[in-house]
Design an enzyme around this catalytic site. Structure first.
Site, PDB file in Angstrom:
ATOM      1  N   ASP A  42       0.846  -1.211   0.000  1.00  0.00           N
ATOM      2  CA  ASP A  42       0.000   0.000   0.000  1.00  0.00           C
ATOM      3  C   ASP A  42       0.873   1.249   0.000  1.00  0.00           C
ATOM      4  O   ASP A  42       2.099   1.169   0.061  1.00  0.00           O
ATOM      5  CB  ASP A  42      -0.966  -0.021   1.194  1.00  0.00           C
ATOM      6  CG  ASP A  42      -0.245  -0.014   2.532  1.00  0.00           C
ATOM      7  OD1 ASP A  42       0.819  -0.654   2.641  1.00  0.00           O
ATOM      8  OD2 ASP A  42      -0.727   0.635   3.477  1.00  0.00           O
ATOM      9  N   HIS A  58       1.400  -8.691  -4.081  1.00  0.00           N
ATOM     10  CA  HIS A  58       0.425  -7.636  -3.751  1.00  0.00           C
ATOM     11  C   HIS A  58       1.215  -6.359  -3.467  1.00  0.00           C
ATOM     12  O   HIS A  58       1.585  -6.069  -2.327  1.00  0.00           O
ATOM     13  CB  HIS A  58      -0.393  -8.061  -2.522  1.00  0.00           C
ATOM     14  CG  HIS A  58      -1.517  -7.123  -2.189  1.00  0.00           C
ATOM     15  ND1 HIS A  58      -2.736  -7.175  -2.810  1.00  0.00           N
ATOM     16  CD2 HIS A  58      -1.601  -6.102  -1.300  1.00  0.00           C
ATOM     17  CE1 HIS A  58      -3.541  -6.236  -2.321  1.00  0.00           C
ATOM     18  NE2 HIS A  58      -2.862  -5.565  -1.393  1.00  0.00           N
ATOM     19  N   ASP A  69       0.455 -17.179  -5.457  1.00  0.00           N
ATOM     20  CA  ASP A  69       1.144 -16.072  -6.129  1.00  0.00           C
ATOM     21  C   ASP A  69       0.179 -15.307  -7.034  1.00  0.00           C
ATOM     22  O   ASP A  69       0.297 -15.331  -8.251  1.00  0.00           O
ATOM     23  CB  ASP A  69       2.333 -16.636  -6.932  1.00  0.00           C
ATOM     24  CG  ASP A  69       3.131 -15.533  -7.626  1.00  0.00           C
ATOM     25  OD1 ASP A  69       3.016 -14.355  -7.196  1.00  0.00           O
ATOM     26  OD2 ASP A  69       3.848 -15.838  -8.599  1.00  0.00           O
ATOM     27  N   GLU A 126       1.864 -10.265  -0.067  1.00  0.00           N
ATOM     28  CA  GLU A 126       2.239  -8.849  -0.036  1.00  0.00           C
ATOM     29  C   GLU A 126       3.735  -8.747   0.263  1.00  0.00           C
ATOM     30  O   GLU A 126       4.397  -9.729   0.608  1.00  0.00           O
ATOM     31  CB  GLU A 126       1.414  -8.088   1.025  1.00  0.00           C
ATOM     32  CG  GLU A 126       1.590  -6.565   0.934  1.00  0.00           C
ATOM     33  CD  GLU A 126       0.521  -5.754   1.672  1.00  0.00           C
ATOM     34  OE1 GLU A 126      -0.454  -6.342   2.174  1.00  0.00           O
ATOM     35  OE2 GLU A 126       0.671  -4.513   1.724  1.00  0.00           O
TER      36      GLU A 126
HETATM   37  O1  9MR Z   1      -3.894  -3.524  -0.181  1.00  0.00           O
HETATM   38  C1  9MR Z   1      -4.167  -3.613   1.194  1.00  0.00           C
HETATM   39  C2  9MR Z   1      -2.978  -4.232   1.897  1.00  0.00           C
HETATM   40  O2  9MR Z   1      -1.874  -3.371   1.795  1.00  0.00           O
HETATM   41  C3  9MR Z   1      -3.312  -4.549   3.336  1.00  0.00           C
HETATM   42  O3  9MR Z   1      -2.281  -5.296   3.918  1.00  0.00           O
HETATM   43  C4  9MR Z   1      -4.621  -5.337   3.407  1.00  0.00           C
HETATM   44  C5  9MR Z   1      -5.047  -5.618   4.837  1.00  0.00           C
HETATM   45  O4  9MR Z   1      -5.200  -4.474   5.572  1.00  0.00           O
HETATM   46  O5  9MR Z   1      -5.655  -4.668   2.762  1.00  0.00           O
HETATM   47  C6  9MR Z   1      -5.396  -4.437   1.394  1.00  0.00           C
HETATM   48  O6  9MR Z   1      -6.440  -3.736   0.863  1.00  0.00           O
HETATM   49  C7  9MR Z   1      -7.615  -4.475   0.596  1.00  0.00           C
HETATM   50  C8  9MR Z   1      -8.699  -4.055   1.553  1.00  0.00           C
HETATM   51  O7  9MR Z   1      -8.391  -4.365   2.868  1.00  0.00           O
HETATM   52  C9  9MR Z   1      -9.998  -4.707   1.161  1.00  0.00           C
HETATM   53  N1  9MR Z   1     -10.319  -4.431  -0.218  1.00  0.00           N
HETATM   54  C10 9MR Z   1      -9.294  -4.888  -1.154  1.00  0.00           C
HETATM   55  C11 9MR Z   1      -7.978  -4.245  -0.846  1.00  0.00           C
HETATM   56  C12 9MR Z   1      -6.875  -4.799  -1.766  1.00  0.00           C
HETATM   57  O8  9MR Z   1      -7.127  -4.652  -3.086  1.00  0.00           O
HETATM   58  O1  9MR Z   2       2.152  -7.138   9.127  1.00  0.00           O
HETATM   59  C1  9MR Z   2       0.825  -6.926   9.562  1.00  0.00           C
HETATM   60  C2  9MR Z   2       0.270  -8.227  10.090  1.00  0.00           C
HETATM   61  O2  9MR Z   2       0.965  -8.613  11.246  1.00  0.00           O
HETATM   62  C3  9MR Z   2      -1.197  -8.094  10.364  1.00  0.00           C
HETATM   63  O3  9MR Z   2      -1.720  -9.373  10.701  1.00  0.00           O
HETATM   64  C4  9MR Z   2      -1.920  -7.550   9.141  1.00  0.00           C
HETATM   65  C5  9MR Z   2      -3.406  -7.373   9.311  1.00  0.00           C
HETATM   66  O4  9MR Z   2      -3.668  -6.416  10.266  1.00  0.00           O
HETATM   67  O5  9MR Z   2      -1.350  -6.304   8.781  1.00  0.00           O
HETATM   68  C6  9MR Z   2      -0.015  -6.379   8.417  1.00  0.00           C
HETATM   69  O6  9MR Z   2       0.461  -5.106   8.113  1.00  0.00           O
HETATM   70  C7  9MR Z   2      -0.056  -4.483   6.942  1.00  0.00           C
HETATM   71  C8  9MR Z   2      -0.411  -3.064   7.333  1.00  0.00           C
HETATM   72  O7  9MR Z   2      -1.498  -3.079   8.222  1.00  0.00           O
HETATM   73  C9  9MR Z   2      -0.744  -2.200   6.122  1.00  0.00           C
HETATM   74  N1  9MR Z   2       0.301  -2.261   5.150  1.00  0.00           N
HETATM   75  C10 9MR Z   2       0.601  -3.608   4.712  1.00  0.00           C
HETATM   76  C11 9MR Z   2       1.065  -4.439   5.887  1.00  0.00           C
HETATM   77  C12 9MR Z   2       1.507  -5.818   5.438  1.00  0.00           C
HETATM   78  O8  9MR Z   2       0.461  -6.610   5.013  1.00  0.00           O
END
Ligand code: 9MR
Ligand code: 9MR
Length: 584
Positions: free
Chosen positions: A177, A510, A552, A561
């Protein structure tokens, strides 16, 4: 001679079966000459194997399996092969049941990986153009400038009202993100500061081709500076508190930074952000003191900021980041990552430790005593005590005039923490050399969760490096290498989990930058989160087994991610192992 014929000849004329081509799992980058060399055959019975010199075609080894092992959660039985006796640098083929896999034996085999892991941070920089001469085909214009960021109502104070516009430029995108989160940023810095302290000469010599590579400062510190300078802007000048994150209200789509339109906010000051900020900046202050030439005034500024943030945290020990609660109170609601944490003892331990080591002030030392961990766990963004332990241990491993751990009590404390770490290390390595993938990691279903390849496997490896440095016992180093082997291909999916490395690696992480740049190949050097039986992203997974819950595809943020804390874990392990191999 063609390869099939060559293999046929080498194997003594045995028929080549139609076995799945990736049945043999090994470290796809290769092996150090003196390193243990092991492969796992994922299925099928094995009677014998051979190693063939890939250039001459001559057989250099015929061997019998070392052992077979069954999975703790499925009926799969794997066979483990040991070819450690192959020590001459070169290219080889491992031939088993008609399958053949290439591997290399080479000195400094991990150096390109260590470099790429560090370089991955450069690609994540938000506010500078990523130039072709440093980035090759992955060059792109500058991303979010963050020169006009709004103060969210949850972060307002008497001097900075809601809606105030501030500048909060630079730093790295957190992950796939486009937001910037202090907890994870500071944690990532902390992991890299720790490994820098162990191997300063290694990092002094490392060049990864970033804009600052020609200055007097090691590239690792230059890269960290880009993010540290952003972190300083996240401190409220009024009271010393630190905003939890800089974010859009909701996650952006899979678009380029230039296409993003959402406003960006600094949100809520939190105790965990303040303490992680304090810890990482206190340490940065002593590291950058030697590089005033390139970063004049930074060391002093960093320590001042760290002490102020710490005081704020002492005054606000219950200021946890609770997003749902905030969303009931403030507009607009914020739904991006939380890095939520309801316990700050471990953050206090890390921050008080670094501030004590930087200043020698007794108040910090007293706080260390009140928030000691009771057992060692490898550090993670939500459990930072391990970074405090690493900090104390470095006073024994790499005593410098800057660290002030000199009293008798300090030495006793170091001894206690050392025993905690060794206790952990002994438990971790138990049984590894009879396990399916011949590694300490991956034998317990609890080893698999969101981000576990970094947060359980890589940081375990780094913790074992400390055990090795503290005792000189090689088995700890061997097991750290085994964790690396797991990451690089000797595992249940057969993936080398780092983008751009190995023969089978993630192609669709991701990662908004990789997904939107119009280039097929993902940006290299990133360790993906990896197998996660939670499977909480709606993506299609090939299996429900813990160690095969990986897919993947771009939509799989729960398994595929990338993130800066995971890159930092890879920097830590790859650089340590490479630095130690350079010594032998
Ligand atoms: O892209 C987002 C990712 O960076 C986060 O780790 C993840 C969990 O918080 O959420 C992803 O975003 C998703 C969102 O939570 C729900 N709608 C789809 C998004 C990804 O396309
Ligand atoms: O690394 C984080 C993981 O421990 C958590 O379970 C998860 C859901 O809350 O979020 C991960 O961190 C995400 C952050 O919230 C948003 N940017 C992407 C991070 C990696 O997925």
């Amino acid at each position: 001679m063609n390869i099939a014929l060559l293999l046929w000849a080498a194997w003594g004329g045995m028929a080549i079966s139609n076995h799945p081509a990736d049945a043999v799992r090994l470290n796809q980058l290769g092996y150090e000459p003196q390193q243990e060399k092991v492969a796992t055959v994922n299925e099928g019975e094995v009677r014998e194997f051979a190693v063939v010199d890939a250039t001459t075609g001559s057989r250099v080894l015929t061997g019998k399996p070392a052992y077979t092992a069954s999975s703790a959660w499925s009926d799969k039985i794997r066979t483990v092969l040991d070819f450690s006796s192959v020590t001459t640098p070169g290219r080889y083929l491992l031939v088993v049941n008609g399958d053949s896999v290439a591997f290399e034996v080479r000195k400094r085999v991990l150096a390109p990986l260590a470099d790429a892991a560090l370089k991955s941070f450069y690609y994540q920089r938000t506010a500078t153009p990523i130039e072709e001469r440093y980035a090759g085909q992955w060059h792109r214009p500058a991303g979010h400038p963050d020169d006009r960021v709004l103060v969210h109502p949850s972060a307002a104070g008497p001097k900075r009202e809601a809606g105030t516009v501030i500048a909060s430029s630079k730093g790295w995108y957190d992950a796939g993100d486009y937001n910037k989160y202090i907890v994870n940023s500071a944690f990532s810095i902390g992991l890299m500061e720790a490994v820098y302290c162990l191997f300063p000469d290694y990092f002094a010599a490392q060049r990864v081709n970033i804009p600052e590579s020609d200055n007097h400062t090691p590239d690792l510190l230059d890269e960290m500076y880009d993010n540290l300078s952003w972190m300083l802007t996240m401190q409220d000048p009024d009271d010393g508190g630190v905003y939890h994150k800089l974010t859009t209200p909701s996650f952006e789509g899979f678009i380029t930074p230039a296409e993003c339109r959402q406003p960006r906010y600094v949100v809520r000051k939190s105790v965990t952000a303040a303490l992680d900020f304090a810890a990482s900046l206190a340490k940065a202050s002593s590291l950058f003191a030697r590089f005033e030439q390139d970063y004049p005034g930074f060391a002093r500024q960093a320590l001042e900021a760290a002490e102020r943030a710490y005081s704020w945290a002492e005054a606000n020990p219950r200021a946890f980041y609770r997003q749902e609660q905030l969303n009931r109170q403030y507009q607009p609601p914020v739904t991006t990552g939380t890095y939520g944490d309801g316990n700050a003892d471990d953050e206090f331990f890390w921050a008080a430790t670094e501030l004590y080591l930087a200043t020698g002030k007794p108040a910090y030392r007293e706080r260390v005593t009140t928030c000691m961990p009771t057992a060692f766990a490898p550090p993670s963004w939500g459990g930072t005590a391990g970074l405090g332990v690493f900090a104390w241990l470095r006073t024994e491993l790499k005593p410098t005039s800057q660290d002030r751990a000199r009293t008798t009590e300090d030495r006793a404390l170091v001894k206690t923490l050392k025993n905690m770490l060794l206790d952990y290390a002994d438990k971790a390595v138990r049984g590894a050399d009879r396990s399916p993938f011949h590694a300490p990691y991956g034998n317990d279903p609890k080893d698999f969760f969101w981000g576990s390849l970094a947060e359980r496997c890589a940081t375990q490896g780094s913790s074992l490096v400390y055990a090795y440095l503290l005792t000189g016992e090689r088995r700890y180093l061997t097991n750290a290498h085994r964790d690396m082997d797991y990451l690089l291909g000797r595992n249940a999916t057969g993936y080398c989990y780092v983008t751009g490395f190995g023969t089978k690696s993630p192609l669709r992480p991701h990662h908004r930058l990789s997904a939107s740049d119009g280039i097929d190949a993902p940006i290299p050097g990133f360790l993906v989160g990896g197998p996660n039986p939670g499977q909480s992203d709606g993506a299609v997974y090939p299996s429900r087994l813990p160690d095969e819950s990986y897919t993947d595809v771009e939509g799989s943020y729960a398994s595929n991610e990338i993130a800066i804390n995971w890159s930092a874990a890879l920097v830590s392990l790859a650089s340590s192992l490479d630095a130690l191999s350079a010594r032998h």
